[in-house]
Design a protein around this motif. Structure first.
Motif, PDB file in Angstrom:
ATOM      1  N   ALA A  79       0.855  -1.358  -0.158  1.00  0.00           N
ATOM      2  CA  ALA A  79      -0.459  -0.243  -0.240  1.00  0.00           C
ATOM      3  C   ALA A  79       1.008   1.585  -0.343  1.00  0.00           C
ATOM      4  CB  ALA A  79      -0.655   0.025   1.156  1.00  0.00           C
ATOM      5  N   ASP A  80       2.012   1.126   0.662  1.00  0.00           N
ATOM      6  CA  ASP A  80       2.833   2.511   0.659  1.00  0.00           C
ATOM      7  C   ASP A  80       3.884   2.630  -0.962  1.00  0.00           C
ATOM      8  OD1 ASP A  80       2.677   3.576   3.608  1.00  0.00           O
ATOM      9  OD2 ASP A  80       3.093   1.343   4.222  1.00  0.00           O
ATOM     10  N   ARG A  81       3.648   1.519  -1.366  1.00  0.00           N
ATOM     11  CA  ARG A  81       3.694   2.442  -2.758  1.00  0.00           C
ATOM     12  C   ARG A  81       3.227   2.421  -3.900  1.00  0.00           C
ATOM     13  NH1 ARG A  81       8.632  -2.189  -1.670  1.00  0.00           N
ATOM     14  NH2 ARG A  81       7.261  -3.510  -3.317  1.00  0.00           N
ATOM     15  N   SER A  84      -2.048   7.104  -3.641  1.00  0.00           N
ATOM     16  CA  SER A  84      -3.282   6.921  -3.152  1.00  0.00           C
ATOM     17  C   SER A  84      -3.089   8.265  -2.446  1.00  0.00           C
ATOM     18  CB  SER A  84      -2.609   6.860  -1.655  1.00  0.00           C
ATOM     19  OG  SER A  84      -1.416   7.706  -1.011  1.00  0.00           O
ATOM     20  N   ARG A  88       1.035  13.930  -1.750  1.00  0.00           N
ATOM     21  CA  ARG A  88       2.075  13.219  -1.670  1.00  0.00           C
ATOM     22  C   ARG A  88       3.032  12.878  -2.172  1.00  0.00           C
ATOM     23  NH1 ARG A  88       1.892   7.063  -1.378  1.00  0.00           N
ATOM     24  NH2 ARG A  88       4.853   6.841  -0.144  1.00  0.00           N
ATOM     25  N   THR A  89       2.162  12.430  -3.676  1.00  0.00           N
ATOM     26  CA  THR A  89       3.096  12.093  -5.104  1.00  0.00           C
ATOM     27  C   THR A  89       3.599  13.406  -5.508  1.00  0.00           C
ATOM     28  OG1 THR A  89       1.228  10.295  -5.950  1.00  0.00           O
ATOM     29  CG2 THR A  89       3.056  11.803  -7.056  1.00  0.00           C
ATOM     30  N   THR A 125      -3.266  -1.603   3.379  1.00  0.00           N
ATOM     31  CA  THR A 125      -3.292  -0.963   4.478  1.00  0.00           C
ATOM     32  C   THR A 125      -2.216  -0.593   4.181  1.00  0.00           C
ATOM     33  OG1 THR A 125      -5.721  -1.359   5.719  1.00  0.00           O
ATOM     34  CG2 THR A 125      -3.696   0.097   6.988  1.00  0.00           C
ATOM     35  N   SER A 126      -1.520   1.046   4.471  1.00  0.00           N
ATOM     36  CA  SER A 126       0.036   1.594   4.186  1.00  0.00           C
ATOM     37  C   SER A 126       0.556   1.146   5.702  1.00  0.00           C
ATOM     38  CB  SER A 126      -0.309   3.767   4.764  1.00  0.00           C
ATOM     39  OG  SER A 126      -0.733   4.221   5.348  1.00  0.00           O
ATOM     40  N   GLN A 127       1.967   1.675   6.276  1.00  0.00           N
ATOM     41  CA  GLN A 127       2.037   1.268   7.679  1.00  0.00           C
ATOM     42  C   GLN A 127       1.566   2.411   8.530  1.00  0.00           C
ATOM     43  OE1 GLN A 127       6.746   1.350   7.474  1.00  0.00           O
ATOM     44  NE2 GLN A 127       6.215   0.891   5.392  1.00  0.00           N
ATOM     45  N   ASP A 128       1.005   3.397   8.189  1.00  0.00           N
ATOM     46  CA  ASP A 128       0.365   4.880   9.187  1.00  0.00           C
ATOM     47  C   ASP A 128      -1.126   4.312   9.354  1.00  0.00           C
ATOM     48  OD1 ASP A 128      -0.671   5.244   6.827  1.00  0.00           O
ATOM     49  OD2 ASP A 128      -0.013   7.489   6.998  1.00  0.00           O
ATOM     50  N   GLU A 130      -3.641   3.638   6.865  1.00  0.00           N
ATOM     51  CA  GLU A 130      -4.137   4.584   6.519  1.00  0.00           C
ATOM     52  C   GLU A 130      -4.752   3.539   5.267  1.00  0.00           C
ATOM     53  OE1 GLU A 130      -4.681   7.001   2.631  1.00  0.00           O
ATOM     54  OE2 GLU A 130      -2.577   7.456   3.426  1.00  0.00           O
ATOM     55  N   LEU A 132      -6.305   2.539   1.872  1.00  0.00           N
ATOM     56  CA  LEU A 132      -6.414   2.637   0.734  1.00  0.00           C
ATOM     57  C   LEU A 132      -7.722   2.397   0.113  1.00  0.00           C
ATOM     58  CD1 LEU A 132      -3.447   3.255   1.222  1.00  0.00           C
ATOM     59  CD2 LEU A 132      -3.204   2.703  -1.774  1.00  0.00           C
TER      60      LEU A 132
END
Length: 152
Positions: A79-81, A84, A88-89, A125-128, A130, A132
Motif C-alpha cells: 500500500a505504501d508504494r 494514494s 504525497r505524489t 493498508t499503509s504503515q500509518d 490508512e 487505501l
C-alpha cells in the motif's frame, strides 16, 4: 490558492528538473558516470513507462489493475508504494528522491475515474494505518475528482 502562480508547476521543465538541488545531483551523476557498457544517464527510472507510471496512476481501473497485479506476482504492490494521494505524489516527485520523476498521464486532464476506487479493489493498508481507496485530493478539489480534473 489557485490564483497564486507559485502553486503551479513549471511546464518548461521535466519533473526531474523542478528541484534545483536534485537537478544538480542528476547532472553530476551524468557527468561523472563511467561505465564501458552503460552510457551516462540522468534518471535511473523512466518518467513515462507503461509498466511504471501508467500502471502506477491507473491502478484503480481495468485493465490496468490486472496488469499491475501481473507485474506484482498476482497481488497489488504494498500500500505504501501505491498511488494514494496527489500531494504525497507531488512531494515525492519534486523532493530529493532520485527514483521519482513521474510525469502525468493524460487521464489527469480528462478522466476523473482513475482517482476513484469504484471497483472496490482491496489496495491494502499503509504503515500509518490508512486503508487505501479513492485517491486523496488537494483541498481545493473539495473531494470531487470531477472538479480536480476540470481545474487541472
Amino acid at each position: 490558492d489557485l490564483n497564486d502562480e507559485s502553486n503551479f508547476r513549471d511546464l518548461t521543465k521535466p519533473m526531474g528538473a523542478l528541484n534545483p538541488q536534485r537537478l544538480k545531483e542528476f547532472i553530476e551523476r551524468f557527468e561523472s558516470f563511467d561505465d564501458a557498457m552503460i552510457p551516462p544517464f540522468m534518471y535511473g527510472s523512466h518518467y513515462s513507462t507503461s509498466a511504471g507510471v501508467v500502471l502506477h496512476f491507473l491502478v484503480r481501473m481495468h485493465p490496468f489493475a490486472s496488469l499491475h497485479r501481473q507485474l506484482q506476482g498476482g497481488h497489488f504492490d504494498v500500500a505504501d508504494r501505491l498511488f494514494s494521494s496527489v500531494s504525497r505524489t507531488w512531494d515525492m516527485c519534486t523532493g530529493q528522491s532520485a527514483a521519482e520523476v513521474k510525469e502525468l498521464t493524460p487521464e489527469w486532464y480528462c478522466n476523473p475515474s482513475f482517482l476513484k476506487n469504484t471497483n472496490q479493489f482491496k489496495l491494502g493498508t499503509s504503515q500509518d494505518g490508512e486503508s487505501l481507496g479513492d485517491v486523496i485530493l488537494p483541498p481545493w478539489a473539495k473531494g470531487s475528482p470531477e472538479k480536480f480534473v476540470e481545474v487541472m
